[in-house]
Design a protein around this motif. Structure first.
Motif, PDB file in Angstrom:
ATOM      1  N   TYR A 157       2.047  -6.960   9.481  1.00 39.95           N
ATOM      2  CA  TYR A 157       1.783  -5.636   8.923  1.00 39.95           C
ATOM      3  C   TYR A 157       3.001  -4.755   9.217  1.00 39.95           C
ATOM      4  CZ  TYR A 157      -0.712  -1.178   8.372  1.00 39.95           C
ATOM      5  OH  TYR A 157      -1.118   0.081   7.993  1.00 39.95           O
ATOM      6  N   THR A 187       4.910  -1.158   8.740  1.00 36.28           N
ATOM      7  CA  THR A 187       4.600   0.251   8.477  1.00 36.28           C
ATOM      8  C   THR A 187       5.884   1.051   8.352  1.00 36.28           C
ATOM      9  OG1 THR A 187       4.387   0.706  10.840  1.00 36.28           O
ATOM     10  CG2 THR A 187       2.365   0.167   9.645  1.00 36.28           C
ATOM     11  N   ASP A 206       0.858  -1.188   0.000  1.00 36.23           N
ATOM     12  CA  ASP A 206       0.000   0.000   0.000  1.00 36.23           C
ATOM     13  C   ASP A 206       0.894   1.238   0.000  1.00 36.23           C
ATOM     14  OD1 ASP A 206      -1.777   2.077   0.425  1.00 36.23           O
ATOM     15  OD2 ASP A 206      -2.929   1.013   1.942  1.00 36.23           O
ATOM     16  N   GLU A 207       1.081   1.816  -1.163  1.00 32.01           N
ATOM     17  CA  GLU A 207       1.970   2.972  -1.282  1.00 32.01           C
ATOM     18  C   GLU A 207       1.395   4.211  -0.595  1.00 32.01           C
ATOM     19  OE1 GLU A 207      -0.865   3.301  -4.657  1.00 32.01           O
ATOM     20  OE2 GLU A 207       0.276   1.650  -3.812  1.00 32.01           O
ATOM     21  N   ARG A 208       0.093   4.291  -0.429  1.00 36.62           N
ATOM     22  CA  ARG A 208      -0.513   5.447   0.243  1.00 36.62           C
ATOM     23  C   ARG A 208      -0.208   5.452   1.725  1.00 36.62           C
ATOM     24  NH1 ARG A 208      -6.203   3.949  -0.767  1.00 36.62           N
ATOM     25  NH2 ARG A 208      -5.127   1.973  -0.704  1.00 36.62           N
ATOM     26  N   GLU A 209      -0.215   4.280   2.322  1.00 39.76           N
ATOM     27  CA  GLU A 209       0.035   4.151   3.759  1.00 39.76           C
ATOM     28  C   GLU A 209       1.485   3.767   4.043  1.00 39.76           C
ATOM     29  OE1 GLU A 209      -2.225   4.684   6.212  1.00 39.76           O
ATOM     30  OE2 GLU A 209      -3.722   5.225   4.733  1.00 39.76           O
ATOM     31  N   THR A 210       2.288   3.641   2.999  1.00 43.21           N
ATOM     32  CA  THR A 210       3.666   3.126   3.102  1.00 43.21           C
ATOM     33  C   THR A 210       3.709   1.882   3.992  1.00 43.21           C
ATOM     34  OG1 THR A 210       4.374   4.579   4.926  1.00 43.21           O
ATOM     35  CG2 THR A 210       4.735   5.376   2.672  1.00 43.21           C
ATOM     36  N   SER A 211       2.836   0.935   3.680  1.00 48.50           N
ATOM     37  CA  SER A 211       2.789  -0.313   4.448  1.00 48.50           C
ATOM     38  C   SER A 211       2.848  -1.513   3.509  1.00 48.50           C
ATOM     39  CB  SER A 211       1.517  -0.379   5.296  1.00 48.50           C
ATOM     40  OG  SER A 211       0.382  -0.479   4.465  1.00 48.50           O
TER      41      SER A 211
END
Length: 135
Positions: A73, A75, A37-42
């Motif tokens: 997960y 982050t 998830d590039e938006r959450e850098t996760s």
């Protein structure tokens, strides 16, 4: 890193130690899920193991199960590099302390390679279920 030392990288290792005295080595589990998830850098990895927990949850005892899924997960991820990705299955998983804090994560097998840095890691979800034989 000790192949079973991965829980020491979790923000709350009790999430896995509530279930296992000795959690399964990540390389012995099937890595069946990868979500970036590039938006959450996760980055989330889903693992499946047939190693039964030392202390199954009460609700799991009420039904038959032979498999556990758990999701790691990560982050604050950066420096993501991917060079091929093969079928789901067992992969070599290495998590090492970073020189500047955080951790370096590398997953590899024939035809698969992914590595990245992460600031933290946690267990996102754990579930028990009855898997079909041979999976």
């Amino acid at each position: 890193m000790d192949k079973n030392g991965w829980p020491t990288f979790l923000s709350d290792p009790s999430d896995i130690f509530e279930l296992y005295d000795r959690p399964p080595a990540l390389g012995s589990c099937d890595l069946f899920y990868v979500h970036i998830d590039e938006r959450e850098t996760s980055i989330t990895f889903g693992f499946e193991t047939r190693q039964p927990p030392s202390r199954p949850k009460q609700k799991w005892k009420e039904k038959e199960f032979n498999s556990i899924n758990f999701f790691l997960y990560f982050t604050g991820t950066s420096q993501l590099r991917i060079n091929g990705w093969g079928c789901p299955g067992q992969k070599n998983v290495d998590i090492l302390r970073g020189d500047e804090g955080g951790m370096n994560v590398r997953v590899s097998s024939d035809g698969s390679h992914i590595e990245f840095r992460a600031e933290s890691a946690s267990i996102a979800h754990v579930r028990a279920f009855l898997a079909a034989s041979g999976s």
